[in-house]
Design a protein around this motif. Structure first.
Motif, short mmCIF file in Angstrom:
data_model
loop_
_atom_site.label_atom_id
_atom_site.label_comp_id
_atom_site.label_asym_id
_atom_site.label_seq_id
_atom_site.Cartn_x
_atom_site.Cartn_y
_atom_site.Cartn_z
N GLY A 52 76.51 19.85 43.57
CA GLY A 52 77.46 19.20 42.65
C GLY A 52 78.78 19.93 42.58
O GLY A 52 79.85 19.31 42.64
N VAL A 53 78.72 21.27 42.47
CA VAL A 53 79.95 22.07 42.39
C VAL A 53 80.72 21.97 43.71
O VAL A 53 81.96 21.87 43.72
CB VAL A 53 79.63 23.54 42.05
N GLY A 54 79.98 21.98 44.84
CA GLY A 54 80.65 21.86 46.13
C GLY A 54 81.38 20.54 46.28
O GLY A 54 82.53 20.50 46.73
N LEU B 230 79.37 26.56 49.35
CA LEU B 230 78.31 25.97 48.52
C LEU B 230 77.61 24.82 49.24
O LEU B 230 76.38 24.68 49.15
CB LEU B 230 78.89 25.49 47.19
N LEU B 231 78.37 24.02 49.95
CA LEU B 231 77.75 22.90 50.66
C LEU B 231 76.98 23.39 51.89
O LEU B 231 75.95 22.81 52.24
CB LEU B 231 78.82 21.88 51.07
N SER B 232 77.45 24.45 52.51
CA SER B 232 76.68 25.05 53.61
C SER B 232 75.38 25.63 53.08
O SER B 232 74.31 25.48 53.69
CB SER B 232 77.49 26.15 54.30
N TYR B 233 75.46 26.28 51.92
CA TYR B 233 74.24 26.81 51.27
C TYR B 233 73.27 25.67 50.97
O TYR B 233 72.05 25.79 51.19
CB TYR B 233 74.62 27.55 49.99
N LYS C 21 69.59 25.43 52.52
CA LYS C 21 68.43 25.40 51.62
C LYS C 21 67.62 24.13 51.85
O LYS C 21 66.37 24.15 51.88
CB LYS C 21 68.92 25.44 50.17
N LEU C 22 68.30 23.02 52.06
CA LEU C 22 67.63 21.76 52.30
C LEU C 22 66.80 21.82 53.58
O LEU C 22 65.62 21.44 53.59
CB LEU C 22 68.67 20.64 52.40
N VAL C 23 67.41 22.31 54.65
CA VAL C 23 66.69 22.34 55.92
C VAL C 23 65.55 23.35 55.87
O VAL C 23 64.49 23.14 56.48
CB VAL C 23 67.66 22.64 57.09
N ALA C 24 65.73 24.45 55.14
CA ALA C 24 64.64 25.42 54.99
C ALA C 24 63.46 24.80 54.27
O ALA C 24 62.29 24.99 54.66
CB ALA C 24 65.14 26.66 54.24
#
Length: 580
Positions: A30-32, A87-90, A94-97
């Motif tokens: 959301g912040v990203g 933040l969007l890369s994170y 996280k999603l793919v992990a």
């Protein structure tokens, strides 16, 4: 076919459900996204500030506040853009992990039958490549699409305010661009999905060849594998060229449209500036806003291409996540010590109408050695697979005492079984890693490891290595001899302290010296345990409590070695050939 059509009709619903099922960090996402929106809005203000600067430009009237506002806008945009990108890369990582974790947990709990039908390379491609496609969509393309929409809407609104007549003329380029890009995007999506499937097949082929590199070289099959691999490379090359051809159209075409529009704005705007109906600053703002419209439009084609790829990847990911795990994950816990193993009227087939086992029945009392003998392909290894619960019988039941093993927890049942195969499987790592594989390592003391190694006659060769237990053994234990691998497998079985022992002729591929050592270690391991053994050589089972002779999936004889010699002509023939 029906489920496939249903998935296509669902559109983005499966993809959205998949994303929601993961532990996606909503705050970071959301912040990203908010940061991208802020930078987009700040970017929309820059042309207006530039307009004021150009229209009022002179050394006497140059406003420090205006220059400071422009510089501040650029700095704010840069800082927030950097934070949002991280933040969007994170979020994507996280999603793919989480997705890979879910897929990996599911794959580990699927029945063996699933891997009989699927190539390992294709499965690896699903876990690595398909999840990576989803990550790219979430991390890069979705934010660019959202900010692009905001940028286009904001720029068009501001352009209409600045000069609605020239704006309407300029907007003609947008439907023209979309009309050209949408069919190209669809074509690109089709090509991309084909490339995904071909990549999975190519990965599987390479992985299989490399894993059996010694067989390939011993068979002089380099040229065959070269042709097969080259074929896959050329197919991927063809897909790549087809992608390149579309990109070669999209890039120049978008450049042509952009320069035509820019040229029109410059010519038409220059005429308006000359006759005084438009200021120079407005013309400059028009050009800046034009870039804020054209560049997002060019990324939309890639967004929809990536979206189609993600939808295809989602289908394959969901196919794995929806597979049923092995039955009995949450069954009962039973200590099998002292209980007989009873097989009653068991039949099994890998393929319909192709029975492998037919109405097999026998009983193994605690502490007995039961041996399976018979021609190759008769079903001996399949019987082992059913006892291990790699497969479930088509009919009949296998019980421990009065309890069907299908009612037991898989962890509980398999923890009480020790398996020593003909070719001991080794994992890449150290000798210690392989000895303790599948065990709670912190509960196994060095003394227990030493005792197990001694019982398996493995201590001597382990100590001969400079690194001892921490010696790296290579992929599939290639740095060890066959006898050494077998003794590590036996030591591993000692550490498991199983109630039931299963041996698939553990000495069949060894030289006479190694066979004698391993056979003695196996005798130690069998003591006091219910043992099942597959015999390729009858000399290893002449002392078995009971020999079960299996031909063409049926039990044709049961008894001791001497009883079968007296009553079973085929067994007598086998014995005559092997025991002379």
């Amino acid at each position: 076919m029906a489920p496939t059509n249903s998935k296509k009709q669902d559109g983005l619903k499966p993809f959205i459900r998949l994303i929601r099922s993961t532990g996606i960090p909503k705050a970071a996402f959301g912040v990203g996204i908010a940061g991208f929106l802020i930078t987009t809005i700040v970017g929309l203000a820059i042309p207006l500030l530039t307009k004021q600067l150009v229209d009022g430009f002179s050394l006497a009237t140059l406003s420090p506040m205006l220059i400071a506002a422009i510089v501040a806008a650029f700095l704010i945009q840069t800082v927030i853009d950097g934070i949002s990108t991280y933040l969007l890369s994170y979020t994507g990582q996280k999603l793919v992990a989480d997705l890979r974790g879910k897929m990996w947990r599911k794959l580990l709990r699927l029945p063996v039958s699933h891997f009989d039908a699927e190539t390992s390379g294709g499965t690896v491609s699903r876990v690595i490549n398909d999840t990576g496609i989803v990550k790219e969509l979430i991390s890069n393309h979705v934010p660019q699409f959202i900010s692009g929409i905001i940028s286009i809407i904001g720029a068009v609104v501001l352009l209409l305010i600045l000069d609605w007549q020239m704006t309407l003329v300029m907007l003609i380029s947008i439907p023209v661009t979309m009309a050209l890009m949408i069919p190209l995007g669809r074509r690109m999506a089709k090509i991309s999905r084909g490339m995904q499937d071909e990549t999975a097949a190519f990965s599987g082929s390479i992985q299989q060849t490399i894993s059996e590199i010694r067989l390939m070289k011993a068979s002089n099959a380099e040229e065959d594998e070269e042709k097969r691999g080259t074929g896959g490379i050329h197919r991927l090359f063809d897909f790549g060229l087809r992608e390149a051809r579309i990109n070669a159209i999209i890039g120049p075409l978008m450049g042509l449209i952009m320069w035509v529009v820019i040229a029109f704005i410059i010519v038409y705007g220059g005429m308006r500036v000359a006759d005084g109906s438009m200021s120079t600053g407005t013309l400059v703002a028009f050009l800046l806003y034009l870039f804020q419209i054209v560049f997002p439009v060019t990324t939309f084609a890639m967004f929809f291409t990536q979206l189609q790829k993600a939808k295809g990847a989602t289908e394959r990911i969901i196919q794995i996540l929806c597979l049923e795990p092995e039955p009995g994950q949450n069954g009962a816990n039973v200590d099998v010590s002292g209980l007989p193993i009873i097989v009653e009227d068991v039949s099994f087939s890998y393929q319909p109408e192709e029975p492998i086992l037919k109405n097999i029945s026998f009983r193994a009392n605690q502490g007995e050695m039961i041996a399976f003998a018979g021609p190759s392909g008769g079903g001996k290894s399949t019987m082992f697979a059913l006892l291990e619960r790699f497969y479930e019988p088509d009919s009949g039941v296998i019980r421990v005492g009065d309890t069907p093993i299908a009612a037991l927890s898989l962890d509980n049942w398999r923890s009480q079984i020790g398996y020593v195969p003909q070719e001991s499987a080794m994992m890449s790592g150290t000798i210690r890693d392989n000895l303790l594989y599948g065990l709670e390592q912190d509960k196994i003391s060095e003394e227990k490891i030493r005792q197990a190694s001694d019982m398996a006659f493995a201590s001597e060769f382990i100590k001969s290595f400079p690194s001892g237990l921490d010696t790296e053994i290579g992929e599939r234990g290639i740095r060890l001899s066959g006898g050494q691998r077998q003794r590590i497998a036996i030591a591993r079985a000692f550490l498991r302290n199983p109630k039931i022992l299963m041996m698939d002729e553990a000495t069949a591929s060894l030289d006479s010296h190694s066979e004698r050592i391993v056979q003695e270690a196996l005798q130690r391991l069998m003591a006091g345990r219910t043992t099942f053994a597959i015999a390729h050589r009858l000399s290893t089972i002449v002392d078995a409590d009971r020999i079960i002779f299996i031909e063409d999936g049926r039990v044709t004889g049961t008894g001791t070695h001497q009883e079968l010699l007296d009553s079973h002509p085929v067994y007598r023939e086998y014995a005559g050939q092997q025991l002379i």
